[in-house]
Write a protein that holds these residues in place. Structure first.
Motif, PDB file in Angstrom:
ATOM      1  N   LEU A 187      77.609  30.497   6.194  1.00 14.33           N
ATOM      2  CA  LEU A 187      76.360  30.970   5.324  1.00 14.33           C
ATOM      3  C   LEU A 187      75.619  29.719   4.402  1.00 14.33           C
ATOM      4  CD1 LEU A 187      74.356  32.991   4.369  1.00 14.33           C
ATOM      5  CD2 LEU A 187      76.252  33.571   2.491  1.00 14.33           C
ATOM      6  N   VAL A 188      74.443  29.393   4.891  1.00 13.81           N
ATOM      7  CA  VAL A 188      73.738  28.419   4.398  1.00 13.81           C
ATOM      8  C   VAL A 188      72.807  28.663   3.101  1.00 13.81           C
ATOM      9  CG1 VAL A 188      72.244  26.290   4.932  1.00 13.81           C
ATOM     10  CG2 VAL A 188      73.639  27.174   6.673  1.00 13.81           C
ATOM     11  N   TYR A 189      72.013  29.643   3.277  1.00 10.50           N
ATOM     12  CA  TYR A 189      70.893  30.170   2.377  1.00 10.50           C
ATOM     13  C   TYR A 189      70.571  31.618   2.501  1.00 10.50           C
ATOM     14  CZ  TYR A 189      66.581  28.648   4.519  1.00 10.50           C
ATOM     15  OH  TYR A 189      65.714  28.524   5.212  1.00 10.50           O
ATOM     16  N   VAL A 190      69.995  32.294   1.693  1.00  5.52           N
ATOM     17  CA  VAL A 190      69.287  33.431   1.734  1.00  5.52           C
ATOM     18  C   VAL A 190      68.062  33.580   1.050  1.00  5.52           C
ATOM     19  CG1 VAL A 190      69.638  35.914   1.469  1.00  5.52           C
ATOM     20  CG2 VAL A 190      71.548  34.466   1.521  1.00  5.52           C
ATOM     21  N   LYS A 191      66.960  34.137   1.815  1.00  5.13           N
ATOM     22  CA  LYS A 191      65.798  34.148   1.252  1.00  5.13           C
ATOM     23  C   LYS A 191      65.254  35.474   1.061  1.00  5.13           C
ATOM     24  CE  LYS A 191      60.872  32.151   2.368  1.00  5.13           C
ATOM     25  NZ  LYS A 191      60.257  31.202   3.272  1.00  5.13           N
ATOM     26  N   TYR A 196      62.999  42.828   2.283  1.00  5.49           N
ATOM     27  CA  TYR A 196      64.165  42.261   3.011  1.00  5.49           C
ATOM     28  C   TYR A 196      64.648  41.024   2.521  1.00  5.49           C
ATOM     29  CZ  TYR A 196      62.291  45.584   6.595  1.00  5.49           C
ATOM     30  OH  TYR A 196      62.326  46.951   7.182  1.00  5.49           O
ATOM     31  N   VAL A 197      65.620  40.573   3.078  1.00 10.44           N
ATOM     32  CA  VAL A 197      66.310  39.047   2.849  1.00 10.44           C
ATOM     33  C   VAL A 197      66.442  38.572   4.305  1.00 10.44           C
ATOM     34  CG1 VAL A 197      67.298  39.683   0.537  1.00 10.44           C
ATOM     35  CG2 VAL A 197      68.568  39.904   2.913  1.00 10.44           C
ATOM     36  N   LYS A 198      66.276  37.281   4.311  1.00  9.64           N
ATOM     37  CA  LYS A 198      66.307  36.638   5.646  1.00  9.64           C
ATOM     38  C   LYS A 198      67.945  35.573   5.401  1.00  9.64           C
ATOM     39  CE  LYS A 198      64.061  34.373   9.600  1.00  9.64           C
ATOM     40  NZ  LYS A 198      62.894  33.874   9.991  1.00  9.64           N
ATOM     41  N   VAL A 199      68.774  35.959   6.150  1.00 18.25           N
ATOM     42  CA  VAL A 199      70.071  35.437   6.029  1.00 18.25           C
ATOM     43  C   VAL A 199      70.145  34.120   6.769  1.00 18.25           C
ATOM     44  CG1 VAL A 199      72.648  35.353   5.835  1.00 18.25           C
ATOM     45  CG2 VAL A 199      71.118  37.261   5.085  1.00 18.25           C
ATOM     46  N   TYR A 200      70.206  32.744   6.708  1.00 15.94           N
ATOM     47  CA  TYR A 200      70.336  31.796   7.282  1.00 15.94           C
ATOM     48  C   TYR A 200      71.721  31.147   7.354  1.00 15.94           C
ATOM     49  CZ  TYR A 200      65.257  31.273   7.011  1.00 15.94           C
ATOM     50  OH  TYR A 200      63.928  31.550   7.283  1.00 15.94           O
ATOM     51  N   LEU A 211      67.899  41.488   6.953  1.00 16.13           N
ATOM     52  CA  LEU A 211      68.566  42.741   6.508  1.00 16.13           C
ATOM     53  C   LEU A 211      67.551  43.479   5.388  1.00 16.13           C
ATOM     54  CD1 LEU A 211      72.119  41.096   5.689  1.00 16.13           C
ATOM     55  CD2 LEU A 211      71.522  42.640   7.713  1.00 16.13           C
ATOM     56  N   ARG A 212      67.754  44.484   5.404  1.00  9.40           N
ATOM     57  CA  ARG A 212      67.110  45.628   4.270  1.00  9.40           C
ATOM     58  C   ARG A 212      67.577  45.281   3.293  1.00  9.40           C
ATOM     59  NH1 ARG A 212      62.387  48.460   4.165  1.00  9.40           N
ATOM     60  NH2 ARG A 212      62.135  50.178   2.612  1.00  9.40           N
ATOM     61  N   ALA A 213      67.533  44.345   2.338  1.00 11.12           N
ATOM     62  CA  ALA A 213      68.569  44.396   1.069  1.00 11.12           C
ATOM     63  C   ALA A 213      67.716  43.655   0.148  1.00 11.12           C
ATOM     64  CB  ALA A 213      69.595  43.909   1.506  1.00 11.12           C
ATOM     65  N   SER A 214      68.079  43.694  -1.282  1.00 11.64           N
ATOM     66  CA  SER A 214      67.713  42.623  -2.197  1.00 11.64           C
ATOM     67  C   SER A 214      68.676  41.705  -2.402  1.00 11.64           C
ATOM     68  CB  SER A 214      67.401  43.557  -3.507  1.00 11.64           C
ATOM     69  OG  SER A 214      68.615  43.976  -3.809  1.00 11.64           O
ATOM     70  N   PRO A 228      69.177  29.216  -7.211  1.00 11.66           N
ATOM     71  CA  PRO A 228      68.249  28.319  -7.699  1.00 11.66           C
ATOM     72  C   PRO A 228      66.842  28.639  -7.983  1.00 11.66           C
ATOM     73  CG  PRO A 228      68.286  28.060  -5.248  1.00 11.66           C
ATOM     74  CD  PRO A 228      69.328  29.073  -5.763  1.00 11.66           C
ATOM     75  N   HIS A 229      66.386  29.756  -7.390  1.00 14.61           N
ATOM     76  CA  HIS A 229      65.082  30.215  -7.553  1.00 14.61           C
ATOM     77  C   HIS A 229      65.300  31.910  -7.396  1.00 14.61           C
ATOM     78  CE1 HIS A 229      60.926  31.091  -6.231  1.00 14.61           C
ATOM     79  NE2 HIS A 229      60.550  30.149  -7.029  1.00 14.61           N
ATOM     80  N   ARG A 230      64.390  32.493  -8.072  1.00 15.40           N
ATOM     81  CA  ARG A 230      64.083  33.792  -7.971  1.00 15.40           C
ATOM     82  C   ARG A 230      64.073  34.486  -6.405  1.00 15.40           C
ATOM     83  NH1 ARG A 230      58.716  36.093  -7.977  1.00 15.40           N
ATOM     84  NH2 ARG A 230      57.244  34.351  -8.130  1.00 15.40           N
ATOM     85  N   SER A 231      63.795  33.634  -5.708  1.00 14.92           N
ATOM     86  CA  SER A 231      63.703  34.232  -4.269  1.00 14.92           C
ATOM     87  C   SER A 231      64.562  33.567  -3.250  1.00 14.92           C
ATOM     88  CB  SER A 231      62.249  33.831  -3.706  1.00 14.92           C
ATOM     89  OG  SER A 231      61.177  34.418  -4.183  1.00 14.92           O
ATOM     90  N   TYR A 232      65.689  32.750  -3.627  1.00 17.93           N
ATOM     91  CA  TYR A 232      66.550  32.195  -2.985  1.00 17.93           C
ATOM     92  C   TYR A 232      67.785  32.260  -3.287  1.00 17.93           C
ATOM     93  CZ  TYR A 232      62.759  29.741  -0.422  1.00 17.93           C
ATOM     94  OH  TYR A 232      61.830  29.879   0.332  1.00 17.93           O
ATOM     95  N   LEU A 233      68.801  32.354  -2.378  1.00 20.62           N
ATOM     96  CA  LEU A 233      70.251  31.971  -2.817  1.00 20.62           C
ATOM     97  C   LEU A 233      70.683  31.007  -2.033  1.00 20.62           C
ATOM     98  CD1 LEU A 233      71.594  35.901  -3.083  1.00 20.62           C
ATOM     99  CD2 LEU A 233      71.171  34.379  -4.883  1.00 20.62           C
TER     100      LEU A 233
END
Length: 275
Positions: A187-191, A196-200, A211-214, A228-233
């Motif tokens: 797992l690298v990051y999530v946007k 939806y979220v896009k898992v990289y 994925l349909r998730a927060s 690091p940011h409200r739109s990223y993990l």
């Protein structure tokens, strides 16, 4: 160093196509230019073309051998120095056998003979076996090692414990088919993108899944991630670097086309993680 020491390995078919191509071209170059084994006495209208055929045989042999080694790698989930030695020896011997078949059937246009094969292996192949193995081993080590440094998705000498203890994670969304099972280090990051979220994640190359998730739902499933940011993990196990200052900073990762923004409130926390 023992035979069970982890050895650099990359399952990418593209990488091994390149290695096989280089080995085939190298063999053809040696046969055509240096003409060992009294090849200068060989007179044929298409002599150079026939010699190029040995390079093609070398390429095909290595490519087939990679399919076999990849099967064992995926079966055991690791690659050791002993595996590498066995692969180098066996692939070189099978290459020599295929070379003999090409020599008799195409190059010299005569029927196959088991006795000639044994003599060929004993008097020609065995004396030069180290010379057959050396360029292959050097190419595999240098090219595969460099690729592993770019994206640490395969085992190497410094990650034996990590690979053995690899932890699988399952990320799920609200839909029935929203499911992704990967290893934690992949797992690298999530946007976040709207609802939806896009898992990289890394799987020989960078891939992604929607994925349909927060982000908060993903963070509950993978609490090792940091925000690091409200739109990223992001996964802090990867070697992110901070560029910029507290007013405008981003996280960058080699081979990643997107810079991850850092909010002003998260800057100090990111600075503490990524020195």
């Amino acid at each position: 160093m023992t035979f069970n020491t982890p050895f650099p390995y990359n399952a990418s078919f593209k990488i091994h196509i390149i290695i096989g191509g280089i080995l085939g071209l190298l063999l053809s170059f040696i046969l055509i230019t240096l003409q060992p084994f009294n090849l200068n006495n060989f007179n044929h209208k298409y002599g150079d073309v026939l010699l190029l055929g040995f390079g093609l045989v070398k390429f095909l042999n290595y490519t087939i051998a990679h399919f076999v080694e990849n099967y064992f790698y995926k079966l055991h989930k690791k690659w050791t120095l002993w595996n590498e030695i066995i692969f180098l020896i066996l692939s070189s011997l099978t290459g020599a056998i295929l070379g003999y078949i090409y020599l008799d059937l195409v190059f010299e246009n005569q029927p196959l003979s088991f006795l000639r094969l044994i003599l060929f292996l004993y008097y020609i192949v065995l004396p030069i076996l180290p010379l057959l193995i050396f360029p292959k081993s050097v190419l595999r080590y240098l090219i595969i090692k460099s690729r592993i440094k770019d994206f640490n998705t395969n085992n190497n000498e410094n990650t034996e414990t990590k690979n053995i203890a690899s932890e699988k994670i399952i990320l799920t969304g609200q839909s029935v088919n929203d499911k992704l099972m990967i290893f934690k280090e992949q797992l690298v990051y999530v946007k976040s993108i709207d609802n939806y979220v896009k898992v990289y994640y890394s799987d020989e190359k960078l891939k992604s899944k929607m994925l349909r998730a927060s982000l908060s739902e993903i963070l509950n499933q993978a609490p090792f991630l940091i925000k690091p940011h409200r739109s990223y993990l992001i996964n802090p196990e990867h070697a992110y670097k901070i560029e910029g200052n507290s007013q405008k900073a981003v996280l960058v990762l080699k081979n990643l086309n997107e810079d991850i923004p850092i909010s002003r409130t998260a800057y100090k926390d990111m600075k503490a993680v990524f020195h």
